[in-house]
Design a protein around this motif. Structure first.
Motif, PDB file in Angstrom:
ATOM      1  N   LEU A 181      48.171  39.444  44.638  1.00  0.00           N
ATOM      2  CA  LEU A 181      49.604  39.463  44.393  1.00  0.00           C
ATOM      3  C   LEU A 181      49.945  40.697  43.567  1.00  0.00           C
ATOM      4  O   LEU A 181      49.220  41.049  42.629  1.00  0.00           O
ATOM      5  N   ALA A 182      51.052  41.345  43.893  1.00  0.00           N
ATOM      6  CA  ALA A 182      51.500  42.470  43.073  1.00  0.00           C
ATOM      7  C   ALA A 182      51.629  42.033  41.613  1.00  0.00           C
ATOM      8  O   ALA A 182      51.230  42.763  40.696  1.00  0.00           O
ATOM      9  N   ARG A 183      52.159  40.842  41.405  1.00  0.00           N
ATOM     10  CA  ARG A 183      52.324  40.331  40.041  1.00  0.00           C
ATOM     11  C   ARG A 183      50.982  40.201  39.323  1.00  0.00           C
ATOM     12  O   ARG A 183      50.876  40.456  38.119  1.00  0.00           O
ATOM     13  N   GLN A 184      49.934  39.809  40.051  1.00  0.00           N
ATOM     14  CA  GLN A 184      48.615  39.700  39.440  1.00  0.00           C
ATOM     15  C   GLN A 184      48.113  41.068  38.985  1.00  0.00           C
ATOM     16  O   GLN A 184      47.531  41.187  37.895  1.00  0.00           O
ATOM     17  N   ALA A 185      48.347  42.102  39.793  1.00  0.00           N
ATOM     18  CA  ALA A 185      47.947  43.450  39.375  1.00  0.00           C
ATOM     19  C   ALA A 185      48.653  43.839  38.082  1.00  0.00           C
ATOM     20  O   ALA A 185      48.065  44.458  37.192  1.00  0.00           O
ATOM     21  N   GLY A 186      49.927  43.478  37.968  1.00  0.00           N
ATOM     22  CA  GLY A 186      50.656  43.752  36.734  1.00  0.00           C
ATOM     23  C   GLY A 186      50.093  42.992  35.544  1.00  0.00           C
ATOM     24  O   GLY A 186      49.949  43.544  34.444  1.00  0.00           O
ATOM     25  N   ASP A 187      49.749  41.731  35.757  1.00  0.00           N
ATOM     26  CA  ASP A 187      49.177  40.921  34.674  1.00  0.00           C
ATOM     27  C   ASP A 187      47.841  41.483  34.215  1.00  0.00           C
ATOM     28  O   ASP A 187      47.548  41.509  33.015  1.00  0.00           O
ATOM     29  N   TRP A 188      47.023  41.916  35.169  1.00  0.00           N
ATOM     30  CA  TRP A 188      45.733  42.512  34.809  1.00  0.00           C
ATOM     31  C   TRP A 188      45.943  43.820  34.041  1.00  0.00           C
ATOM     32  O   TRP A 188      45.217  44.102  33.093  1.00  0.00           O
ATOM     33  N   ALA A 189      46.905  44.623  34.455  1.00  0.00           N
ATOM     34  CA  ALA A 189      47.167  45.875  33.742  1.00  0.00           C
ATOM     35  C   ALA A 189      47.530  45.597  32.290  1.00  0.00           C
ATOM     36  O   ALA A 189      47.031  46.262  31.370  1.00  0.00           O
ATOM     37  N   ARG A 190      48.400  44.623  32.072  1.00  0.00           N
ATOM     38  CA  ARG A 190      48.796  44.282  30.706  1.00  0.00           C
ATOM     39  C   ARG A 190      47.580  43.837  29.887  1.00  0.00           C
ATOM     40  O   ARG A 190      47.410  44.253  28.728  1.00  0.00           O
ATOM     41  N   TYR A 191      46.722  43.007  30.469  1.00  0.00           N
ATOM     42  CA  TYR A 191      45.564  42.492  29.734  1.00  0.00           C
ATOM     43  C   TYR A 191      44.545  43.600  29.466  1.00  0.00           C
ATOM     44  O   TYR A 191      44.056  43.748  28.331  1.00  0.00           O
ATOM     45  N   VAL A 192      44.216  44.372  30.483  1.00  0.00           N
ATOM     46  CA  VAL A 192      43.202  45.421  30.336  1.00  0.00           C
ATOM     47  C   VAL A 192      43.640  46.464  29.311  1.00  0.00           C
ATOM     48  O   VAL A 192      42.859  46.857  28.435  1.00  0.00           O
ATOM     49  N   LEU A 193      44.885  46.893  29.393  1.00  0.00           N
ATOM     50  CA  LEU A 193      45.375  47.886  28.435  1.00  0.00           C
ATOM     51  C   LEU A 193      45.478  47.295  27.033  1.00  0.00           C
ATOM     52  O   LEU A 193      45.114  47.939  26.039  1.00  0.00           O
ATOM     53  N   GLY A 194      45.957  46.068  26.953  1.00  0.00           N
ATOM     54  CA  GLY A 194      46.139  45.441  25.645  1.00  0.00           C
ATOM     55  C   GLY A 194      44.843  45.154  24.922  1.00  0.00           C
ATOM     56  O   GLY A 194      44.824  45.078  23.682  1.00  0.00           O
ATOM     57  N   HIS A 195      43.753  44.977  25.676  1.00  0.00           N
ATOM     58  CA  HIS A 195      42.458  44.663  25.064  1.00  0.00           C
ATOM     59  C   HIS A 195      41.499  45.846  25.069  1.00  0.00           C
ATOM     60  O   HIS A 195      40.314  45.685  24.740  1.00  0.00           O
ATOM     61  N   GLY A 196      41.999  47.017  25.425  1.00  0.00           N
ATOM     62  CA  GLY A 196      41.176  48.221  25.349  1.00  0.00           C
ATOM     63  C   GLY A 196      39.995  48.230  26.284  1.00  0.00           C
ATOM     64  O   GLY A 196      38.966  48.855  25.969  1.00  0.00           O
ATOM     65  N   LEU A 197      40.097  47.564  27.433  1.00  0.00           N
ATOM     66  CA  LEU A 197      38.978  47.512  28.371  1.00  0.00           C
ATOM     67  C   LEU A 197      38.865  48.822  29.140  1.00  0.00           C
ATOM     68  O   LEU A 197      39.833  49.562  29.292  1.00  0.00           O
ATOM     69  N   ARG A 198      37.684  49.093  29.641  1.00  0.00           N
ATOM     70  CA  ARG A 198      37.407  50.338  30.351  1.00  0.00           C
ATOM     71  C   ARG A 198      36.678  50.058  31.656  1.00  0.00           C
ATOM     72  O   ARG A 198      36.192  48.975  31.886  1.00  0.00           O
ATOM     73  N   GLY A 199      36.622  51.081  32.516  1.00  0.00           N
ATOM     74  CA  GLY A 199      35.784  51.015  33.694  1.00  0.00           C
ATOM     75  C   GLY A 199      36.522  50.589  34.948  1.00  0.00           C
ATOM     76  O   GLY A 199      37.736  50.753  35.074  1.00  0.00           O
ATOM     77  N   ILE A 200      35.770  50.010  35.886  1.00  0.00           N
ATOM     78  CA  ILE A 200      36.272  49.651  37.207  1.00  0.00           C
ATOM     79  C   ILE A 200      36.559  48.155  37.261  1.00  0.00           C
ATOM     80  O   ILE A 200      35.757  47.342  36.792  1.00  0.00           O
ATOM     81  N   PHE A 201      37.687  47.802  37.880  1.00  0.00           N
ATOM     82  CA  PHE A 201      38.081  46.407  38.051  1.00  0.00           C
ATOM     83  C   PHE A 201      38.469  46.172  39.505  1.00  0.00           C
ATOM     84  O   PHE A 201      39.275  46.917  40.059  1.00  0.00           O
ATOM     85  N   HIS A 202      37.877  45.148  40.112  1.00  0.00           N
ATOM     86  CA  HIS A 202      38.306  44.691  41.424  1.00  0.00           C
ATOM     87  C   HIS A 202      39.331  43.584  41.192  1.00  0.00           C
ATOM     88  O   HIS A 202      38.995  42.499  40.723  1.00  0.00           O
TER      89      HIS A 202
END
Length: 269
Positions: A181-202
């Motif tokens: 879902l487009a919305r899921q991609a947005g939710d993941w972006a918020r989480y990954v950026l907010g928690h300082g995660l790095r690397g590749i995500f499927h």
């Protein structure tokens, strides 16, 4: 003060979803290729010099790239982007694709697997990932997406149009995918950026489905009379799935195919 995010490709399906997900926590500066979003910039990929000007003016802490266009021009644009970010310390989230594995359809793929593209699109995305990783190192985040769906996405509009017109709808049977879902991609972006995660995500569902079967399920879920399907057989088992395997993404952000369908159904109620 909120971190500033320069969102490239803000008018696209993924760009709009990411903007909606980040708007409360970040200062989002949108940019798009051929028409400037409200309070944003027009940044065509064929004019990387314009990008350098915007980077200098805005000095974003984060850049998200979901741009489209000619592959050669996109590469030059992203080379200019990497150069502009080289001394800034800013992070880049680059939206890539499952097609980086389209040269080997023998199995689904995880984040640690090396890309194996065959199509021109897949090769370009693999090369762009590699160039950005070489220049930005740990400041690069890559989202690889399978087919993206939302209540107003081009795929659904095409199903509806072909249903109304009687025009044959080309689809693929035997091609096993996961979806997002487009919305899921947005939710993941918020989480990954907010928690300082790095690397590749499927980013996509944890399970898979035949592409033709999924389109039929979408029609049923949304009450779209089935169009005349023109079926192209994959020929044996074929997978174009990028399954999520990162343990640092919480369970509540994961989705199944059934949950994607339920979300699409709910959006039409």
């Amino acid at each position: 003060m909120k971190e500033k995010v320069l969102l490239l490709g803000a008018n696209g399906l993924v760009g709009r979803a990411v903007a909606a997900a980040l708007r409360e926590a970040y200062q989002v500066v949108p940019a798009a290729g051929h028409s400037a979003p409200e309070d944003g910039y027009c940044l065509p990929v064929e004019k990387p010099g314009r990008l350098a000007e915007v980077l200098e003016r805005e000095a974003p802490e984060i850049v998200i790239s979901s741009v489209r266009g000619d592959f050669g021009q996109q590469m030059a644009f992203h080379e200019a982007l990497a150069e502009g970010l080289a001394g800034s310390g800013a992070r880049l989230l680059y939206v890539s694709t499952a097609n980086v594995f389209d040269g080997d359809l023998s199995r689904p793929w995880r984040e640690a697997d090396a890309p194996r593209p065959q199509s021109e699109y897949g090769v370009f995305k693999r090369d762009c990932e590699a160039m950005l990783e070489e220049r930005l190192g740990e400041r690069l985040i890559v989202f690889r997406l399978p087919p993206v769906w939302s209540e107003d996405c081009p795929r659904i509009r095409m199903l509806e149009r072909h249903s109304r017109s009687g025009e044959a709808h080309h689809t693929w049977q035997g091609d096993t995918v996961n979806v997002v879902l487009a919305r899921q991609a947005g939710d993941w972006a918020r989480y990954v950026l907010g928690h300082g995660l790095r690397g590749i995500f499927h980013v996509g569902t944890t399970d898979m489905v035949d592409y033709f079967v999924f389109e039929k399920m979408v029609c049923e879920a949304l009450g779209i009379p089935e169009p005349v399907f023109e079926i192209e057989e994959a020929g044996g088992e074929a997978y174009q799935a990028v399954l999520p395997g990162r343990e640092d993404i919480p369970e509540e952000l994961q989705m199944t195919v059934a949950q994607v369908l339920e979300s699409l159904r709910g959006s039409r109620c």
